[in-house]
Design a protein around this motif. Sequence first.
Motif, PDB file in Angstrom:
ATOM      1  N   ILE A  72       0.825  -1.220   0.000  1.00 41.71           N
ATOM      2  CA  ILE A  72       0.000   0.000   0.000  1.00 41.71           C
ATOM      3  C   ILE A  72       0.855   1.265   0.000  1.00 41.71           C
ATOM      4  O   ILE A  72       0.382   2.323  -0.365  1.00 41.71           O
ATOM      5  N   THR A  73       2.111   1.151   0.440  1.00 42.25           N
ATOM      6  CA  THR A  73       2.954   2.362   0.464  1.00 42.25           C
ATOM      7  C   THR A  73       3.907   2.420  -0.740  1.00 42.25           C
ATOM      8  O   THR A  73       4.806   3.256  -0.772  1.00 42.25           O
ATOM      9  N   LYS A  74       3.686   1.538  -1.711  1.00 38.05           N
ATOM     10  CA  LYS A  74       4.440   1.571  -2.986  1.00 38.05           C
ATOM     11  C   LYS A  74       5.959   1.547  -2.767  1.00 38.05           C
ATOM     12  O   LYS A  74       6.703   2.294  -3.426  1.00 38.05           O
ATOM     13  N   GLY A  75       6.388   0.775  -1.800  1.00 37.08           N
ATOM     14  CA  GLY A  75       7.829   0.649  -1.574  1.00 37.08           C
ATOM     15  C   GLY A  75       8.394   1.722  -0.668  1.00 37.08           C
ATOM     16  O   GLY A  75       9.573   1.700  -0.314  1.00 37.08           O
ATOM     17  N   MET A  76       7.545   2.681  -0.297  1.00 30.05           N
ATOM     18  CA  MET A  76       8.045   3.746   0.590  1.00 30.05           C
ATOM     19  C   MET A  76       7.973   3.270   2.035  1.00 30.05           C
ATOM     20  O   MET A  76       7.161   2.411   2.371  1.00 30.05           O
ATOM     21  N   MET A  77       8.813   3.882   2.877  1.00 29.75           N
ATOM     22  CA  MET A  77       8.796   3.510   4.290  1.00 29.75           C
ATOM     23  C   MET A  77       7.575   4.174   4.944  1.00 29.75           C
ATOM     24  O   MET A  77       7.507   5.395   5.040  1.00 29.75           O
ATOM     25  N   GLY A  78       6.615   3.335   5.342  1.00 34.57           N
ATOM     26  CA  GLY A  78       5.400   3.917   5.913  1.00 34.57           C
ATOM     27  C   GLY A  78       4.391   2.856   6.291  1.00 34.57           C
ATOM     28  O   GLY A  78       4.632   1.656   6.137  1.00 34.57           O
ATOM     29  N   THR A  79       3.262   3.306   6.802  1.00 32.28           N
ATOM     30  CA  THR A  79       2.200   2.384   7.241  1.00 32.28           C
ATOM     31  C   THR A  79       0.834   3.008   6.986  1.00 32.28           C
ATOM     32  O   THR A  79       0.708   4.215   6.773  1.00 32.28           O
ATOM     33  N   GLY A  80      -0.178   2.141   7.052  1.00 32.99           N
ATOM     34  CA  GLY A  80      -1.554   2.620   6.933  1.00 32.99           C
ATOM     35  C   GLY A  80      -2.335   2.213   8.167  1.00 32.99           C
ATOM     36  O   GLY A  80      -1.872   1.392   8.967  1.00 32.99           O
ATOM     37  N   PHE A  81      -3.516   2.772   8.327  1.00 34.66           N
ATOM     38  CA  PHE A  81      -4.330   2.404   9.496  1.00 34.66           C
ATOM     39  C   PHE A  81      -5.810   2.590   9.199  1.00 34.66           C
ATOM     40  O   PHE A  81      -6.199   3.389   8.341  1.00 34.66           O
ATOM     41  N   SER A 139      10.988  12.076   2.668  1.00 34.83           N
ATOM     42  CA  SER A 139      12.089  11.871   1.713  1.00 34.83           C
ATOM     43  C   SER A 139      11.678  10.855   0.650  1.00 34.83           C
ATOM     44  O   SER A 139      12.070  10.961  -0.514  1.00 34.83           O
ATOM     45  N   ASP A 140      10.853   9.855   1.019  1.00 31.77           N
ATOM     46  CA  ASP A 140      10.391   8.856   0.054  1.00 31.77           C
ATOM     47  C   ASP A 140       9.343   9.444  -0.892  1.00 31.77           C
ATOM     48  O   ASP A 140       9.344   9.147  -2.089  1.00 31.77           O
ATOM     49  N   PHE A 141       8.446  10.269  -0.352  1.00 30.55           N
ATOM     50  CA  PHE A 141       7.438  10.916  -1.217  1.00 30.55           C
ATOM     51  C   PHE A 141       8.132  11.725  -2.300  1.00 30.55           C
ATOM     52  O   PHE A 141       7.705  11.758  -3.443  1.00 30.55           O
ATOM     53  N   LYS A 142       9.222  12.384  -1.920  1.00 28.97           N
ATOM     54  CA  LYS A 142       9.948  13.230  -2.865  1.00 28.97           C
ATOM     55  C   LYS A 142      10.465  12.397  -4.034  1.00 28.97           C
ATOM     56  O   LYS A 142      10.411  12.801  -5.191  1.00 28.97           O
ATOM     57  N   LYS A 143      10.972  11.170  -3.707  1.00 31.28           N
ATOM     58  CA  LYS A 143      11.551  10.305  -4.744  1.00 31.28           C
ATOM     59  C   LYS A 143      10.464   9.637  -5.568  1.00 31.28           C
ATOM     60  O   LYS A 143      10.573   9.498  -6.773  1.00 31.28           O
ATOM     61  N   GLN A 144       9.391   9.208  -4.917  1.00 33.57           N
ATOM     62  CA  GLN A 144       8.389   8.362  -5.558  1.00 33.57           C
ATOM     63  C   GLN A 144       7.462   9.130  -6.494  1.00 33.57           C
ATOM     64  O   GLN A 144       6.836   8.547  -7.369  1.00 33.57           O
ATOM     65  N   ILE A 169       4.549  10.485  -5.959  1.00 26.70           N
ATOM     66  CA  ILE A 169       3.127  10.208  -5.822  1.00 26.70           C
ATOM     67  C   ILE A 169       2.644  11.099  -4.683  1.00 26.70           C
ATOM     68  O   ILE A 169       3.376  11.331  -3.712  1.00 26.70           O
ATOM     69  N   THR A 170       1.451  11.632  -4.811  1.00 27.83           N
ATOM     70  CA  THR A 170       0.993  12.510  -3.732  1.00 27.83           C
ATOM     71  C   THR A 170       0.383  11.653  -2.623  1.00 27.83           C
ATOM     72  O   THR A 170      -0.118  10.547  -2.889  1.00 27.83           O
ATOM     73  N   PRO A 171       0.392  12.140  -1.388  1.00 29.85           N
ATOM     74  CA  PRO A 171      -0.221  11.381  -0.286  1.00 29.85           C
ATOM     75  C   PRO A 171      -1.691  11.087  -0.578  1.00 29.85           C
ATOM     76  O   PRO A 171      -2.200  10.020  -0.258  1.00 29.85           O
TER      77      PRO A 171
END
Length: 432
Positions: free
Chosen positions: A217-226, A243-248, A250-252
């Motif tokens: 769900i986070t497309k390889g980015m370091m993160g979590t959902g709830f 920092s991952d959003f910047k590279k990926q 994709i908007t939140p």
Amino acid sequence: MKEKFDAIVVGAGASGNAAAYTMARAGLKVLQLERGESPGSKNVQGAILYSDALEKIIPDFRDDAPLERHLIEQRMWVLDDESFVGTHYRSDEFNKPPYNRYTIIRAQFDKWFSQKVQEAGALLICETTVSELLMDGSRVIGVQTDREGGAIYADIVVLADGVNSLLATKAGFHPEIEPKNVALAVKEIHFMPQETIESRFNVSGDAGAVIEMAGKITKGMMGTGFLYTNKESLTIGVGCMLSDFKKQKITPYQLLEQMKQHPSIKPLIEGGEMKEYTAHLIPEGGYNAVPKIYGDGWLIVGDSGMFVNAVHREGSNLAMTSGRMAAETVIALKAADKPFSEKNLAVYRKNLDESFVLKDLKKYRNLSSVFHSNPYFFNTYPELVNQAMHEMIKVDGVDKKTKEKKIRGSFTRRRSLVGLMGDAYKLWRAFE
Ligand SMILES: Cc1cc2nc3c(=O)[nH]c(=O)nc-3n(C[C@H](O)[C@H](O)[C@H](O)COP(=O)(O)OP(=O)(O)OC[C@H]3O[C@@H](n4cnc5c(N)ncnc54)[C@H](O)[C@@H]3O)c2cc1C
């Protein structure tokens, strides 16, 4: 405002309210300044409230605090695109008062907490932004606000101004927060009938369940959902490192929209009416990123001090505990008639070091760098684990030994045996 206060608290979030309440209850003359039009108007949380931290401040909070559901079940899901592998922990022990964790809605909860602060005797002024700290040499002696003639003086200033503490940065107490140390999270609240929530999540009365999620769900980015159950609404959200959003690229918002389409999530939220959308930063740099939190005439509490345990999704309890401990330090020094010097305030850091706040952050201090340097944890492994489960559960005439061989092959094709062992070792060390 010409009068001088014992303490000024900047911010009326979880940490600021805890600090202001504790000092006001002890008879100190406290001014609290909040830039929002009311407490809670600028604050974002999932939100799970951990009773223990609040109980130590307001023991009878359950009598009138706006609580949604007490939590009896925690689910942890590791998702790929089609499925999830998960665990559910449900206990009747959690269904007996005094309840340990609740869901809350921050806007309502912060108003309640702030009411308690004011009843304790603190003066709250909203719609007032503190623009800088007033200094006498290296000592903080008050704050400058955006109101006319807005200089206000106090013996001590408690910075409870949240994750992006511009005041501390401007005063040179800590550097600007780095994108690798902060997550950007978005969340929505979807309203639906109470009965629908209860049948979908197998709960009743005031009991509730939460789902914490990680994986594709986070497309390889370091993160979590709830996904959390409130009384008549669900809160759904996702957060990843800035920092991952910047590279990926994709908007939140896109990320959350895609997460909501997951076949295991969509049926749970279907038919809900979305009434609230918010975005906020979460300081997730951990122990190694904790800045200096005390100095001549000042203390830092809550998110501004990087006090968030991202592994266990705890933040508000660390905020409240640090707010309470800062207040207790101030109260003790005042009672002993000692100045609020850097040397005397050092006891605040010492007390935090000995509490769960910094002990827990210290325990996980290397986890963030392990995850940062290894995208396999957020993409490849969730996919492989889900495929392995699928293979073992599907009955198709293939014998189990052949299936196991196929699973082993799928792992080693994507990650060498040495890589797999190295990742397992690094993870074990980081959690140790
Ligand atoms: C999406 C999301 C989900 C989360 N889920 C959970 C959860 O389920 N459980 C949990 O325990 N934690 C959770 N957290 C973390 C938790 O919300 C924070 O740790 C907690 O709110 C920190 O409290 P605080 O008082 O330090 O900061 P805040 O609550 O952010 O309060 C800071 C306050 O300071 C004010 N302010 C800032 N600058 C100024 C200024 N210059 N002048 C005047 N006022 C100012 C702001 O308006 C704000 O009201 C979550 C966070 C997010 C973003």
